[in-house]
Design a protein around this motif. Structure first.
Motif, PDB file in Angstrom:
ATOM      1  N   GLN A   1       0.826  -1.216   0.000  1.00  0.00           N
ATOM      2  CA  GLN A   1       0.000   0.000   0.000  1.00  0.00           C
ATOM      3  C   GLN A   1       0.856   1.259   0.000  1.00  0.00           C
ATOM      4  O   GLN A   1       0.468   2.277  -0.544  1.00  0.00           O
ATOM      5  N   MET A   2       2.006   1.163   0.629  1.00  0.00           N
ATOM      6  CA  MET A   2       2.936   2.304   0.613  1.00  0.00           C
ATOM      7  C   MET A   2       4.237   1.824  -0.024  1.00  0.00           C
ATOM      8  O   MET A   2       4.829   0.853   0.439  1.00  0.00           O
ATOM      9  N   LEU A   3       4.659   2.532  -1.058  1.00  0.00           N
ATOM     10  CA  LEU A   3       5.848   2.086  -1.774  1.00  0.00           C
ATOM     11  C   LEU A   3       6.797   3.258  -1.976  1.00  0.00           C
ATOM     12  O   LEU A   3       6.404   4.298  -2.512  1.00  0.00           O
ATOM     13  N   ASP A   4       8.008   3.060  -1.538  1.00  0.00           N
ATOM     14  CA  ASP A   4       9.017   4.102  -1.715  1.00  0.00           C
ATOM     15  C   ASP A   4      10.027   3.638  -2.764  1.00  0.00           C
ATOM     16  O   ASP A   4      10.812   2.728  -2.521  1.00  0.00           O
ATOM     17  N   LEU A   5       9.962   4.258  -3.921  1.00  0.00           N
ATOM     18  CA  LEU A   5      10.905   3.917  -4.997  1.00  0.00           C
ATOM     19  C   LEU A   5      11.859   5.070  -5.245  1.00  0.00           C
ATOM     20  O   LEU A   5      12.455   5.203  -6.314  1.00  0.00           O
ATOM     21  N   SER A   6      12.020   5.929  -4.258  1.00  0.00           N
ATOM     22  CA  SER A   6      12.816   7.135  -4.486  1.00  0.00           C
ATOM     23  C   SER A   6      14.294   6.803  -4.666  1.00  0.00           C
ATOM     24  O   SER A   6      14.746   5.733  -4.271  1.00  0.00           O
ATOM     25  N   HIS A   7      14.987   7.733  -5.270  1.00  0.00           N
ATOM     26  CA  HIS A   7      16.425   7.610  -5.497  1.00  0.00           C
ATOM     27  C   HIS A   7      16.796   6.348  -6.268  1.00  0.00           C
ATOM     28  O   HIS A   7      17.663   5.586  -5.869  1.00  0.00           O
ATOM     29  N   ASN A   8      16.068   6.108  -7.320  1.00  0.00           N
ATOM     30  CA  ASN A   8      16.435   5.059  -8.259  1.00  0.00           C
ATOM     31  C   ASN A   8      16.671   5.693  -9.618  1.00  0.00           C
ATOM     32  O   ASN A   8      16.801   6.922  -9.717  1.00  0.00           O
ATOM     33  N   GLU A   9      16.700   4.885 -10.640  1.00  0.00           N
ATOM     34  CA  GLU A   9      16.911   5.442 -11.987  1.00  0.00           C
ATOM     35  C   GLU A   9      15.784   5.050 -12.918  1.00  0.00           C
ATOM     36  O   GLU A   9      15.981   4.766 -14.102  1.00  0.00           O
TER      37      GLU A   9
ATOM     38  N   ARG B   1      10.206   9.944  -6.100  1.00  0.00           N
ATOM     39  CA  ARG B   1      11.129  11.071  -5.977  1.00  0.00           C
ATOM     40  C   ARG B   1      12.526  10.669  -6.487  1.00  0.00           C
ATOM     41  O   ARG B   1      12.958   9.535  -6.300  1.00  0.00           O
ATOM     42  N   ASN B   2      13.167  11.624  -7.132  1.00  0.00           N
ATOM     43  CA  ASN B   2      14.551  11.402  -7.595  1.00  0.00           C
ATOM     44  C   ASN B   2      14.719  10.177  -8.477  1.00  0.00           C
ATOM     45  O   ASN B   2      15.478   9.259  -8.181  1.00  0.00           O
ATOM     46  N   ASN B   3      13.964  10.161  -9.542  1.00  0.00           N
ATOM     47  CA  ASN B   3      14.149   9.121 -10.548  1.00  0.00           C
ATOM     48  C   ASN B   3      14.408   9.775 -11.890  1.00  0.00           C
ATOM     49  O   ASN B   3      14.726  10.967 -11.950  1.00  0.00           O
ATOM     50  N   LYS B   4      14.265   9.019 -12.959  1.00  0.00           N
ATOM     51  CA  LYS B   4      14.566   9.571 -14.279  1.00  0.00           C
ATOM     52  C   LYS B   4      13.350   9.554 -15.187  1.00  0.00           C
ATOM     53  O   LYS B   4      13.474   9.353 -16.403  1.00  0.00           O
ATOM     54  N   LEU B   5      12.172   9.715 -14.598  1.00  0.00           N
ATOM     55  CA  LEU B   5      10.963   9.764 -15.424  1.00  0.00           C
ATOM     56  C   LEU B   5      11.044  10.997 -16.307  1.00  0.00           C
ATOM     57  O   LEU B   5      11.363  12.092 -15.836  1.00  0.00           O
ATOM     58  N   ARG B   6      10.739  10.817 -17.576  1.00  0.00           N
ATOM     59  CA  ARG B   6      10.982  11.908 -18.520  1.00  0.00           C
ATOM     60  C   ARG B   6       9.722  12.607 -18.981  1.00  0.00           C
ATOM     61  O   ARG B   6       9.792  13.633 -19.637  1.00  0.00           O
TER      62      ARG B   6
END
Lengths: 696, 566
Positions: free
Chosen positions: A554-562, A581-586
């Motif tokens: 239910q809560m997912l933290d995918l921050s600081h990936n690429e 947060r802090n990914n490379k979504l364009r």
């Protein structure tokens, strides 16, 4: 035929070609006059033959000849002899044209047309093909035509298989021959032809055959393609299987009316906040299927049969085929405890994209408990904003582990039947693994490493629920890391693959998963609040995967990936809080999977690259308002069409209009200027907080 | 040669060059000299072309061999009573063949058809499609006088009678069933390395140090397993001696030479469209080659007189310089230069000062007669050693038949479609370098016993049977099942020997001395070395002349003609 350098034409060549053009032009003029006047005299037909011998690409001339043939065949004095001579003429003209250019589409097509008139013999055609395939063994026109002849003239697949073998022995760098081999074998498997009844008998021989090519010349790619096909034949079960579900079989689901609850007796994995009193049931298949509906999947809740339950496919495209299907089950608030039974595939109709029926009926049952609301939902407001900061997380408490472990097991569907039946698949894979380890001990070879990684991955996947851990994941990760260094051109591909393996590893065992489970507890409220947060941050992920193990999150933290893409995330139907947060979504269109997450309330897409690139390449793969279905939606909404700001931000409108967000963070993206933010507020009137600022 | 018809006199009586013997080197020199506008008289005591390079009818072969096997009566005392200003030096012949052993097991059949056979005296021999002899044939247009067929395959044999195909190309490696996957990989990588090196690719280069090291060391360094090493050394690079025993090896191959051999082999495969393998064989036998050059010479004006023995050399009484020759007819013919075939020895009259202006001029020619011998065998059978294939080469690497075998033994099977024997028959040529006749016999017999049923004598059928049974039980081995179908495969009889000729040949090298003499056929499979030597002899006698200048190209369509017919 291949890899020959082009030479600049010499002056005499140019003179010759201009003379040829002159001649051709004269011929063409005359030809067109015959054609337009529908003249089919011998002389006229002969002229078209002459034209085609010089220029086999003249489609009009081929069509003219077809008309001429029809004309002759419809003559009153037409007899078998004259038909034969007319069609023989056609075959001769085609052959001459092919001699001029054996890759002429028009000529090959014309020959097919003549053959459809029921003329020529298989020997005759095979003799012609032999000639052209000798001249260029990789001529795909000839191979296509060969398949056509073999099929229409009922030449046996076995004979054709032998032919591919001969061609491969002559030169094994022949994609066409290997490809045709895979086509023929597929047909023989489907037919269950004599000697091809059991894949486990045929595939080892094919592996043996392709090893000869791969070991002799690992740099030659044609063999690798065939190996990939064999691997697919080995790994893929024919009939689709249910890989996982939410809720899991034997689990307890707690539906709570508000966010704060004391999990006490219930696992935090299965407690779910629900405003509406409904919850999703997610079915995750091992391959895309169609035909999931209330008759193929029946759901019994207490004494009620939910016959009108609507199953929706979750796929990026709008097709009716998907790996993941979801339905929303409404629980009446009066029933505080009920048992739900979901039976899948007891009625036929679930069919894979390759046309195989779901043939392992399974039954899921779970209990649903409803915890009535303690507070009025309208009070849920400011204080409940969630901030996914490091200090707000606690490693999940030890005392809770047991319950987590229990529910973790419940996520897996055991398909014992299929696995025991396919020992040969294990054996085949084990043998391949050994073989490629040996190859890599001889040569440093990129494709060898990739193949070994694929094999190990497949082996682990096949043995997974029983081995209880992915034995080879470390080795696979290392192989991909190696490949990322060795082959920069395909860096991103390897990185994506590596990310998925890493996720599979993380989710494969209770121990490794627990390391990523955290309790969210912010400084504002003192109570232990909300569900477990799965933190997969700082893992250099470029892609998401292992969704079948993460349906409960239910809560997912995918921050600081690429991450550049979050494809597949739509399977995580319970997500209410997501940090990217802090990914490379364009681009905004990269967020498309989120549109299907109806429970998503809090989203952090700050510090990505949205708007950095003026050209959004994902536009071409995602459906856009310009496409039919979405476009009509847009037009219906008049408030939108009248608003210029929205028209200019159609992507934002398209992505966000269906969101039910309370909280959005978008700061740190090029696109996120004040003007854009005001557009967002307009699109999402329910939004309460944007970039940490409260909205009214 | 007893009933030679009366000799007509030869006119003119003075030439630039007299060539005696029509072996290959002599014929090439005759053709080259004629092309260089020299007047040439080409003589041969025999009624056929080719001398020691000829292909002979079955009945003629034994008599040819034995005529060169004994030292003839010592030269008569120098006829110093000659009235004119020359002294006569009688020719002596030297024994070139020894231990001649002819066995006939089917006398009637073969005697009646003796003329249907064209047996090579110097077999086994083939052309590599890209070797110097083919180049020379094409360059001189001599190929128009010959026709070729492809030798279909090369095998490596073992002592169990198996014949393993030699994986000599990418497709052959892929197809080979006897090599393991690892072996295939190593072999192909080695080939690629060699190809890259030859193509001068930047990052694939064999170091100079490696090039100068023994080839076998380099193969070891490349990690090639023994089986593949053996294929490369003996069946592709065609090394003669055991490369791994420096004690016995007289031709230790350097990597550089090994690579050159591989390059030749590689260039040979696929050079001609109709030739599937690396080798060609001429229709009517190898004797055709000498004859073709003689025809080439004749076209350029060379005068040919066969059946004309030469009895003595004419030398200047005062200076001891060569002046001419005396023919068997009694006629004296004079010339500037003389080329002798290796049969002849000239004995200097005792007492005369050695007039040796050329002596020890070239170190190349200084080693003579110390190269040992070559054992040769010719066998005729009625069945092929291998079903479905008729023309092929088999190599038995050193130590493959018995531990003391220090040289490779080569066997060439040629079928009647090359017009060398009666239809349905096969001729096997076997050869091996050896130190003496006994050793040579042992080598040839080893191959024959492995592959053939040798009847004990022509009458004893019972003996044949028991021999077969004995061998049969000895050779059965499980590996033969998986082999490429060796002749010992169960149920297959070994071919029975109909006729055989075994002999040892001296390896006389050419010499440039008081007079020039040409070399005997060497122990190689092709003519490359012989052509090199011939070229050097030509340069020696005509230092200023070009050896077949390019302008002599008469047949631009040469390539097509050299390719075998389908």
């Amino acid at each position: 035929m291949h890899g020959r350098p082009r030479k600049a034409p010499k002056p005499e060549d140019e003179a010759a070609s201009s003379a040829k053009a002159q001649k051709l032009r004269a011929l063409q003029t005359q030809f067109f006059s015959f054609h337009h006047n529908k003249i089919y005299t011998k002389e006229a037909v002969e002229l078209s033959a002459k034209l085609l011998e010089i220029n086999p690409e003249s489609y009009t001339a081929w069509n003219y000849r077809k008309l001429a043939v029809e004309h002759y065949l419809n003559l009153p004095d037409c007899n078998p002899d004259s038909i034969k001579s007319v069609l023989d003429d056609e075959l001769r003209v085609v052959e001459n044209a092919l001699r001029q250019n054996f890759k002429s589409y028009g000529a090959w097509h014309h020959r097919k047309w003549v053959l459809s008139k029921g003329h020529s013999s298989i020997d005759n055609e095979l003799r012609l093909l032999d000639k052209f395939q000798k001249a260029d063994s990789r001529n795909f026109h000839a191979w296509n035509y060969r398949r056509f002849v073999a099929e229409s003239m009922k030449r046996s697949e076995q004979d054709e298989l032998k032919y591919t073998e001969d061609m491969i022995y002559a030169n094994f760098s022949n994609y066409s021959a290997w490809h045709n081999r895979s086509v023929l074998l597929s047909a023989l498997f489907d037919k269950k032809a004599e000697g091809f009844l059991l894949k486990e008998k045929v595939l080892p021989e094919e592996y043996e055959f392709i090893h000869q090519a791969i070991f002799t010349d690992p740099d030659d790619q044609s063999g690798w393609f065939y190996h990939l096909w064999l691997l697919d034949q080995t790994v893929t079960t024919d009939s689709p299987l249910l890989a996982s579900s939410w809720p899991g079989h034997g689990s307890d689901v707690l539906l709570v009316g508000d966010r704060c609850y004391n999990g006490s007796a219930f696992s935090p994995f299965s407690a779910l906040h629900s405003d509406s009193g409904s919850f999703p049931i997610v079915l995750y298949f091992n391959q895309p299927v169609r035909g999931v509906n209330s008759s193929t999947v029946t759901v019994e809740c207490g004494f009620n049969k939910n016959e009108d339950l609507l199953w929706k496919p979750l796929s990026a495209s709008n097709s009716q085929t998907a790996r993941v299907w979801v339905a929303h089950l409404k629980v009446s608030s009066s029933d505080l405890h009920s048992t739900v039974e979901v039976s899948v595939g007891h009625t036929k109709g679930i069919i894979s994209t390759r046309g195989f029926e779901y043939s392992h009926p399974s039954m899921l049952s779970f209990k649903v408990h409803v915890q009535p609301m303690e507070r009025d939902s309208s009070q849920v407001s400011v204080a409940e904003s969630i901030s996914l900061r490091e200090e707000n997380f606690k490693v999940y408490g030890k005392q809770s582990e047991e319950s987590i472990i229990d529910s973790f097991d419940q996520l897996i569907i055991k398909n014992g039947h299929e696995t025991t039946a396919s020992n040969w698949r294990f054996e085949a894979l084990a043998k391949e693994i050994e073989c490629f380890r040996e190859l890599l001990s001889l040569v440093d070879c990129k494709i060898g490493k990739l193949t070994l990684a694929r094999l190990l991955k497949a082996y682990d996947a096949m043995s997974y629920p029983f081995a209880n851990k992915l034995v080879h994941s470390e080795e696979v990760l290392e192989l991909y890391s190696d490949l990322m260094k060795l082959d920069r051109t395909h860096y991103q591909f390897y990185k994506d693959e590596r990310s998925i393996v890493l996720l599979q590893k993380v989710t494969s065992s209770k121990g490794s998963l627990l390391q990523h489970c955290f309790q969210y507890k912010d400084s504002v409220s003192s109570a232990i609040c909300g569900p477990i947060c799965l933190r997969l941050n700082n893992l250099s992920l470029s892609r998401m995967g292992a969704f079948e193990k993460l349906l409960w999150v239910q809560m997912l933290d995918l921050s600081h990936n690429e991450l550049q893409s979050i494809e597949g995330l739509e399977a995580m139907q319970l997500l209410s809080c997501l940090s990217l947060r802090n990914n490379k979504l364009r681009s905004l269109t990269a967020l498309e999977p989120l549109r299907k997450l109806k429970l998503l309330r809090i989203l952090d897409i700050s510090y990505n690259q949205i708007g950095d690139h003026s050209i959004d390449t994902t536009r071409y793969v995602c459906s856009s308002p310009l496409s039919h279905s979405v476009g009509s939606e847009l037009n219906r909404d008049e408030t939108v069409t009248s608003d210029v700001a929205l028209i200019n931000n159609w992507e934002a409108f398209y992505i966000f209009k269906d969101f039910n967000l309370n909280q959005l963070d978008i700061v740190g993206n090029t696109i996120a200027d004040e003007k854009f933010k005001s557009v967002l507020v307009k699109i999402m009137p329910k939004l309460k907080q944007l970039d940490g600022k409260l909205l009214d | 040669m007893d009933d030679i018809p009366p000799y007509p006199p030869i006119d003119p009586t003075t030439f630039d060059l007299i060539v005696i013997g029509t072996g290959l080197p002599e014929s090439i020199i005759a053709a080259a000299s004629s092309t260089a506008s020299k007047s040439v008289l080409h003589l041969d005591p025999y009624p056929f072309y080719g001398s020691h390079f000829s292909s002979l009818p079955l009945a003629d072969l034994p008599s040819f061999l034995s005529s060169h096997s004994t030292s003839p009566s010592p030269p008569r005392s120098p006829s110093s009573d000659d009235p004119n200003e020359f002294s006569l030096l009688e020719f002596a012949t030297r024994p070139l063949y020894s231990s001649i052993d002819i066995s006939t097991f089917s006398p009637n059949l073969l005697d009646q058809h003796s003329r249907k056979f064209n047996l090579d005296v110097a077999g086994p021999r083939v052309f590599f499609c890209a070797d110097k002899s083919i180049e020379l044939l094409l360059r001189t247009g001599t190929n128009q006088y010959m026709e070729f067929k492809s030798v279909d395959a090369t095998f490596v044999g073992d002592n169990k009678g198996n014949l393993w195909s030699v994986p000599d190309s990418r497709a052959a490696i892929f197809k080979d069933k006897s090599l393991g996957l690892v072996e295939k990989n190593k072999l192909m990588r080695f080939f690629k390395l060699v190809q890259g090196h030859l193509a001068g690719e930047q990052d694939i280069k064999i170091s100079e140090e490696d090039l100068q090291s023994p080839f076998v060391d380099f193969l070891n360094k490349m990690g090639l397993p023994p089986k593949i090493k053996s294929f490369i050394l003996y069946a592709i690079a065609m090394a003669d001696y055991d490369q791994e025993d420096t004690g016995v090896c007289r031709d230790l191959l350097k990597t550089k030479d090994g690579i050159d051999q591989l390059a030749l082999y590689n260039a040979s495969i696929g050079r001609f469209q109709n030739a599937s393998g690396a080798f060609l064989y001429p229709i009517y036998g190898q004797g055709e080659l000498s004859q073709a050059f003689c025809r080439r010479a004749a076209v350029k004006g060379c005068l040919y007189v066969l059946r004309m023995p030469v009895t003595a050399l004419l030398v200047d009484k005062d200076t001891g310089c060569y002046k001419g020759v005396r023919l068997a007819s009694g006629q004296d013919i004079f010339s500037q230069k003389l080329i002798l075939d290796p049969t002849f020895k000239v004995t200097l009259p005792s007492g005369s000062s050695p007039p040796l202006p050329l002596k020890e001029k070239l170190p190349f020619f200084s080693l003579k007669d110390d190269k040992g011998k070559i054992a040769r065998g010719i066998c005729i059978t009625k069945t092929s050693l291998k079903p479905d294939i008729s023309n092929f080469l088999v190599v038995y690497p050193p130590r493959s038949l018995f531990p003391e075998q220090v040289t490779s033994i080569r066997l060439l099977q040629i079928a009647s479609n090359l017009a060398v024997c009666l239809p349905g028959m096969f001729v096997l040529y076997i050869s091996a370098l050896c130190n003496d006749d006994d050793q040579g016999k042992k080598l040839i017999h080893a191959v024959m016993n492995t592959l053939l049923t040798v009847p004990l004598d022509s009458e004893s059928n019972a003996a044949v049977q028991s021999e077969t049974a004995e061998n049969g039980s000895a050779v059965q081995d499980e590996t033969s099942e998986s082999s490429s179908g060796g002749p010992s495969d169960s149920g297959e009889e070994k071919p029975t020997l109909l006729w055989s000729a075994l002999y040892s040949q001296e390896l006389t090298l050419g010499q440039v001395d008081f007079i020039c003499s040409t070399p005997m056929p060497d122990g190689k499979l092709n003519y490359n070395d012989l052509i090199d030597t011939t070229f050097k002899i030509f340069q020696e006698i005509y230092p200023g002349e070009e050896f077949f200048p390019e302008t002599s190209l008469e047949n631009p369509e040469g390539d097509g003609d050299a390719s075998p017919e389908t």
